[in-house]
Motif scaffolding. Structure first.
Motif, short mmCIF file in Angstrom:
data_model
loop_
_atom_site.label_atom_id
_atom_site.label_comp_id
_atom_site.label_asym_id
_atom_site.label_seq_id
_atom_site.Cartn_x
_atom_site.Cartn_y
_atom_site.Cartn_z
N TYR A 60 0.68 -1.27 0.19
CA TYR A 60 0.02 0.08 -0.20
C TYR A 60 0.78 1.31 -0.08
N ALA A 64 1.07 4.20 -2.82
CA ALA A 64 0.88 5.51 -2.41
C ALA A 64 1.87 6.64 -2.85
N ILE A 67 1.55 7.05 -6.62
CA ILE A 67 0.27 7.73 -7.47
C ILE A 67 0.57 9.21 -6.90
N GLY A 73 -5.62 12.14 -11.57
CA GLY A 73 -6.64 12.19 -10.60
C GLY A 73 -7.39 10.78 -10.60
N ALA A 75 -5.90 7.89 -10.14
CA ALA A 75 -5.24 6.78 -9.58
C ALA A 75 -5.85 6.55 -8.01
N HIS A 76 -5.75 5.32 -7.63
CA HIS A 76 -6.09 4.99 -6.38
C HIS A 76 -5.47 3.82 -5.93
N CYS A 77 -5.44 3.80 -4.64
CA CYS A 77 -4.77 2.64 -3.97
C CYS A 77 -5.93 1.74 -3.18
N SER A 78 -7.18 1.88 -3.89
CA SER A 78 -8.22 0.96 -2.95
C SER A 78 -7.59 -0.42 -2.84
N GLY A 79 -7.19 -1.13 -4.01
CA GLY A 79 -6.81 -2.49 -4.25
C GLY A 79 -5.99 -2.83 -2.92
N GLN A 80 -5.06 -2.06 -2.79
CA GLN A 80 -3.88 -2.38 -1.77
C GLN A 80 -4.45 -2.23 -0.16
N TYR A 81 -5.13 -1.23 -0.37
CA TYR A 81 -5.86 -0.66 0.90
C TYR A 81 -6.63 -1.99 1.40
N PHE A 82 -7.55 -2.43 0.44
CA PHE A 82 -8.66 -3.36 0.94
C PHE A 82 -7.67 -4.81 1.33
N ASP A 83 -6.64 -4.91 0.57
CA ASP A 83 -5.73 -6.15 0.87
C ASP A 83 -5.37 -6.12 2.22
N TRP A 85 -6.28 -4.14 4.90
CA TRP A 85 -7.49 -4.11 5.78
C TRP A 85 -8.19 -5.56 6.02
N LYS A 86 -8.16 -6.51 4.82
CA LYS A 86 -8.61 -7.64 4.79
C LYS A 86 -8.06 -8.64 5.57
#
Lengths: 101, 316
Positions: A60, A64, A67, A73, A75-83, A85-86
């Motif tokens: 993550y 960050a 990007i 505007g 690009a985001h890191c939702s995937g890594q963030y989800f991984d 927090w999962k």
């Protein structure tokens, strides 16, 4: 191979010591009277679980960094963030309810 | 078709070729590498049509393994998957924690009832579950209900009674949306059954307010919650440590409140769960006894037929 008396004593002692420390560890955890605190145990558990999720956290952080230079505007890191927090959730969730009434 | 896809997924997970979202990002390089490896070993052996077919088959198999478990492109749209908490009413023989239902009702009343209705739940349903009849009557009497028309043709307000439903904070959905910036706080009576993996989802949602990830921002008036489909929820974090004071002295931290209110909502959505489980025990007992009788009876009547012997003999 001939084992001396000292060797046998050493081995027996090691076995006994290992068994005793294992038993003490189990005894201290099983049937423990949990103090129900006013303070929420969940953030503390999540902090302790971060140790087990270092790989996802590093991914993550790397995302960050990547990007930061993004201009679209989108690009985001939702995937890594989800991984991340999962991973934390799966570590903390089994323990949380032991701290709640 | 569905079962074969899930079979591949299981095999793929077992072989470590894939994981749902987590390592597929890391392992997505592995799939083309694997198919390249399979085709290269096949073609090294012999440059014949057989080797080409083997390579193609290897590519297809690797593709199926890979494709069956690639990260869903819509994982943010679906919301972060809620983990499984160890609810005391999880097991097939477990009942609800009724003390928790009682505390949860208090949390609902003091925190949630300001915006969320529970119009399909009635005060009488709480009697014997989490309140005595007198307690439920007192709680109902604290609310006001519009009734009527009276003999003069006018509507009037009176104290709530046991057969009344829980009071709604808003008269209708339009009023609710207007008061909440266009968002409708849903009715909570059946919310636990109405959301996938209800109790785990609701608990995770209530305790899951976090800072958004890098690159994501939510507009003014919305709040980030990864468990909410889409991530931007109109409800702010409502449960804070010590926000409610429990009658039984339980320390009211945010997670405790969330657990109790989720148990209350789970009960509300499926109040007869305890009865059903008792009936289930009785049914299993009865059925096993009857199976025993039926087996004996069947074998008794079939005995002559099962012990028949046919002899093949030569004609003449």
């Amino acid at each position: 191979v001939v084992f001396s008396v000292q060797d046998r004593l050493q081995v027996s002692f090691d076995c006994a010591f290992t068994t005793l420390s294992w038993w003490l560890a189990v005894r201290d955890r099983v049937g423990k009277m949990v103090e129900y605190t006013e303070e929420d145990p969940k953030p503390q558990l999540e902090e302790e679980c971060k140790v087990h999720c270092v790989r996802e956290w590093a991914a993550y952080k790397a995302c960050a960094e990547r990007i930061k230079s993004d201009t679209t505007g989108q690009a985001h890191c939702s995937g890594q963030y989800f991984d991340f927090w999962k991973c934390i959730d799966h570590c903390a969730a089994p323990q949380l309810f032991h701290h709640l009434k | 078709m569905r079962s074969s896809v899930s079979l591949f997924r299981t095999l793929g997970k077992g072989l470590g070729l894939c994981a749902d979202a987590s390592s597929s990002r890391v392992a997505q390089q592995a799939v083309p590498a694997l198919s390249a490896a399979m085709s290269s070993t096949a073609s090294e052996a012999e440059s014949s049509k057989g080797a080409h077919y083997a390579a193609a088959l290897g590519g297809i198999v690797a593709g199926i393994f890979g494709a069956s478990c690639v990260a869903s492109a819509n994982e943010v749209g679906d919301g972060l998957h809620a983990p499984h908490y160890h609810w005391s009413h999880d097991g097939v023989l477990d009942s609800y924690d009724h003390a928790s239902i009682r505390r949860g009702h208090k949390v609902y009343q003091q925190v949630c009832a300001a915006c969320h209705s529970m119009q399909y739940l009635h005060w009488r349903q709480l009697v014997g579950v989490c309140y005595t009849e007198e307690e439920a009557k007192e709680l109902a009497a604290e609310t006001e209900v519009e009734d009527g028309p009276n003999d003069e043709g006018e509507m009037f307000t009176r104290e709530g009674r046991l057969f009344d439903a829980f009071p709604s904070p808003y008269a209708n959905e339009a009023s609710a949306r207007f008061a909440n910036g266009g968002a409708y706080p849903p009715d909570l009576t059946l919310i636990s059954g109405g959301r996938h993996d209800g109790p785990n989802y609701i608990f995770s949602l209530l305790t899951g307010y976090r800072d958004p990830p890098a690159g994501i921002s939510v507009r003014e008036g919305l709040y980030y919650n990864p468990y909410f489909p889409g991530g931007a929820i109109a409800m702010p974090k409502m449960l804070v440590d010590g926000g409610v004071e429990y009658d039984d002295g339980t320390p009211a931290n945010a997670s405790q409140q969330a657990k109790d209110v989720t148990t209350f909502l789970a009960w509300s959505s499926y109040p007869y769960q305890d009865e059903m489980r008792v009936m289930g025990i009785k049914a299993c007992l009865m059925i096993s006894i009857l199976i025993a009788f039926a087996s004996y009876s069947k074998r008794l009547r079939w005995a002559p037929i099962k012990s028949q012997r046919l002899v093949m003999d030569v004609v003449n």
